[in-house]
Scaffold this motif. Sequence first.
Motif, PDB file in Angstrom:
ATOM      1  N   SER A 162       0.831  -1.210   0.000  1.00  0.00           N
ATOM      2  CA  SER A 162       0.000   0.000   0.000  1.00  0.00           C
ATOM      3  C   SER A 162       0.865   1.260   0.000  1.00  0.00           C
ATOM      4  O   SER A 162       0.437   2.311  -0.494  1.00  0.00           O
ATOM      5  CB  SER A 162      -0.932   0.003   1.217  1.00  0.00           C
ATOM      6  OG  SER A 162      -0.197   0.111   2.425  1.00  0.00           O
ATOM      7  N   ILE A 163       2.077   1.149   0.529  1.00  0.00           N
ATOM      8  CA  ILE A 163       2.993   2.292   0.550  1.00  0.00           C
ATOM      9  C   ILE A 163       3.940   2.257  -0.649  1.00  0.00           C
ATOM     10  O   ILE A 163       4.010   3.215  -1.430  1.00  0.00           O
ATOM     11  CB  ILE A 163       3.806   2.316   1.864  1.00  0.00           C
ATOM     12  CG1 ILE A 163       2.875   2.509   3.057  1.00  0.00           C
ATOM     13  CG2 ILE A 163       4.861   3.426   1.820  1.00  0.00           C
ATOM     14  CD1 ILE A 163       3.558   2.377   4.403  1.00  0.00           C
ATOM     15  N   ASN A 164       4.641   1.138  -0.806  1.00  0.00           N
ATOM     16  CA  ASN A 164       5.697   1.069  -1.823  1.00  0.00           C
ATOM     17  C   ASN A 164       5.171   1.111  -3.253  1.00  0.00           C
ATOM     18  O   ASN A 164       5.769   1.742  -4.133  1.00  0.00           O
ATOM     19  CB  ASN A 164       6.521  -0.201  -1.637  1.00  0.00           C
ATOM     20  CG  ASN A 164       7.164  -0.283  -0.262  1.00  0.00           C
ATOM     21  OD1 ASN A 164       7.246   0.703   0.458  1.00  0.00           O
ATOM     22  ND2 ASN A 164       7.613  -1.466   0.102  1.00  0.00           N
ATOM     23  N   THR A 165       4.071   0.415  -3.487  1.00  0.00           N
ATOM     24  CA  THR A 165       3.531   0.331  -4.851  1.00  0.00           C
ATOM     25  C   THR A 165       2.376   1.298  -5.058  1.00  0.00           C
ATOM     26  O   THR A 165       2.440   2.200  -5.897  1.00  0.00           O
ATOM     27  CB  THR A 165       3.069  -1.107  -5.154  1.00  0.00           C
ATOM     28  OG1 THR A 165       4.147  -2.007  -4.910  1.00  0.00           O
ATOM     29  CG2 THR A 165       2.632  -1.234  -6.599  1.00  0.00           C
ATOM     30  N   ARG A 166       1.330   1.122  -4.271  1.00  0.00           N
ATOM     31  CA  ARG A 166       0.139   1.964  -4.452  1.00  0.00           C
ATOM     32  C   ARG A 166       0.426   3.433  -4.132  1.00  0.00           C
ATOM     33  O   ARG A 166      -0.002   4.333  -4.857  1.00  0.00           O
ATOM     34  CB  ARG A 166      -1.003   1.459  -3.578  1.00  0.00           C
ATOM     35  CG  ARG A 166      -2.331   2.172  -3.826  1.00  0.00           C
ATOM     36  CD  ARG A 166      -3.435   1.617  -2.933  1.00  0.00           C
ATOM     37  NE  ARG A 166      -4.723   2.186  -3.265  1.00  0.00           N
ATOM     38  CZ  ARG A 166      -5.171   3.372  -2.849  1.00  0.00           C
ATOM     39  NH1 ARG A 166      -4.392   4.117  -2.066  1.00  0.00           N
ATOM     40  NH2 ARG A 166      -6.357   3.816  -3.201  1.00  0.00           N
ATOM     41  N   GLY A 167       1.177   3.672  -3.050  1.00  0.00           N
ATOM     42  CA  GLY A 167       1.495   5.050  -2.676  1.00  0.00           C
ATOM     43  C   GLY A 167       2.316   5.762  -3.729  1.00  0.00           C
ATOM     44  O   GLY A 167       2.097   6.934  -4.033  1.00  0.00           O
ATOM     45  N   THR A 168       3.283   5.044  -4.298  1.00  0.00           N
ATOM     46  CA  THR A 168       4.109   5.616  -5.363  1.00  0.00           C
ATOM     47  C   THR A 168       3.258   5.952  -6.590  1.00  0.00           C
ATOM     48  O   THR A 168       3.390   7.034  -7.181  1.00  0.00           O
ATOM     49  CB  THR A 168       5.229   4.632  -5.742  1.00  0.00           C
ATOM     50  OG1 THR A 168       6.118   4.486  -4.632  1.00  0.00           O
ATOM     51  CG2 THR A 168       5.999   5.110  -6.961  1.00  0.00           C
ATOM     52  N   PHE A 169       2.379   5.017  -6.963  1.00  0.00           N
ATOM     53  CA  PHE A 169       1.498   5.264  -8.112  1.00  0.00           C
ATOM     54  C   PHE A 169       0.566   6.439  -7.839  1.00  0.00           C
ATOM     55  O   PHE A 169       0.368   7.311  -8.702  1.00  0.00           O
ATOM     56  CB  PHE A 169       0.668   4.010  -8.409  1.00  0.00           C
ATOM     57  CG  PHE A 169      -0.310   4.187  -9.538  1.00  0.00           C
ATOM     58  CD1 PHE A 169       0.083   4.012 -10.853  1.00  0.00           C
ATOM     59  CD2 PHE A 169      -1.631   4.557  -9.282  1.00  0.00           C
ATOM     60  CE1 PHE A 169      -0.818   4.194 -11.898  1.00  0.00           C
ATOM     61  CE2 PHE A 169      -2.541   4.741 -10.316  1.00  0.00           C
ATOM     62  CZ  PHE A 169      -2.127   4.562 -11.633  1.00  0.00           C
ATOM     63  N   LEU A 170      -0.001   6.476  -6.631  1.00  0.00           N
ATOM     64  CA  LEU A 170      -0.951   7.532  -6.285  1.00  0.00           C
ATOM     65  C   LEU A 170      -0.309   8.913  -6.341  1.00  0.00           C
ATOM     66  O   LEU A 170      -0.868   9.849  -6.939  1.00  0.00           O
ATOM     67  CB  LEU A 170      -1.531   7.270  -4.893  1.00  0.00           C
ATOM     68  CG  LEU A 170      -2.460   8.335  -4.317  1.00  0.00           C
ATOM     69  CD1 LEU A 170      -3.677   8.531  -5.215  1.00  0.00           C
ATOM     70  CD2 LEU A 170      -2.896   7.945  -2.902  1.00  0.00           C
ATOM     71  N   CYS A 171       0.859   9.054  -5.730  1.00  0.00           N
ATOM     72  CA  CYS A 171       1.539  10.352  -5.739  1.00  0.00           C
ATOM     73  C   CYS A 171       1.906  10.768  -7.160  1.00  0.00           C
ATOM     74  O   CYS A 171       1.765  11.941  -7.536  1.00  0.00           O
ATOM     75  CB  CYS A 171       2.782  10.298  -4.863  1.00  0.00           C
ATOM     76  SG  CYS A 171       2.440  10.171  -3.093  1.00  0.00           S
ATOM     77  N   SER A 172       2.359   9.811  -7.948  1.00  0.00           N
ATOM     78  CA  SER A 172       2.716  10.112  -9.343  1.00  0.00           C
ATOM     79  C   SER A 172       1.489  10.540 -10.133  1.00  0.00           C
ATOM     80  O   SER A 172       1.540  11.502 -10.922  1.00  0.00           O
ATOM     81  CB  SER A 172       3.354   8.882  -9.991  1.00  0.00           C
ATOM     82  OG  SER A 172       4.511   8.484  -9.288  1.00  0.00           O
TER      83      SER A 172
END
Length: 201
Positions: A162-172
């Motif tokens: 949720s942080i490493n993958t989803r969070g990175t995608f979300l911020c981008s």
Amino acid sequence: SEHKRRHKLKFLGRKMDRLGMLARHIKDPVRTGSRLRSTNAGADLPLKGKTMFITGASRGIGLAIALRAARDGANVAIAAKTVQEHPKLPGTIYSAAKEVEEAGGKSLALHCDVRFEDVVAECVEKTVERFGGIDILINNASAINLSSTERLDMKRYDLMHSINTRGTFLCSKLCAPYLRKSANPHILNLSPPLNMVILDM
């Protein structure tokens, strides 16, 4: 260990210098052989006036990036979860913002958990309102657990992704509309340090 920490910061410094070099070529780049020369008058401070949105920047590598950019006179949005001092982990978004200001940059402390879309969206909007846009996104927030496959519970697995993958995608995703308006936009994704030694099952 302290040796590994210094090694990582040295490696990060080289990455930031590379980012700074790329930022020099904002206006009228001229290619000469394999080298690039910029006519930008501010080439000696390539990040001056640029706005960086950095997740997980209250301490560690995120803070190191923020302080390096601040020395160039960058605007830095400190987007992280820590608002109160932790007994074992020094640093908050407010102490980080103060350090950025003292290093020569402009700062914005943002209480941000990259797992939640509404929170990230609000932080991005506050950054744009304060600085007028976003030029660089640093996806630095991360979580890691080196337990073996059989020992790792799904709660911790879900937290990491949720942080490493989803969070990175979300911020981008949420920064992308503003990055497209920048003359020289960048996204830098960092990952947790991995030890490739096989763990005992």
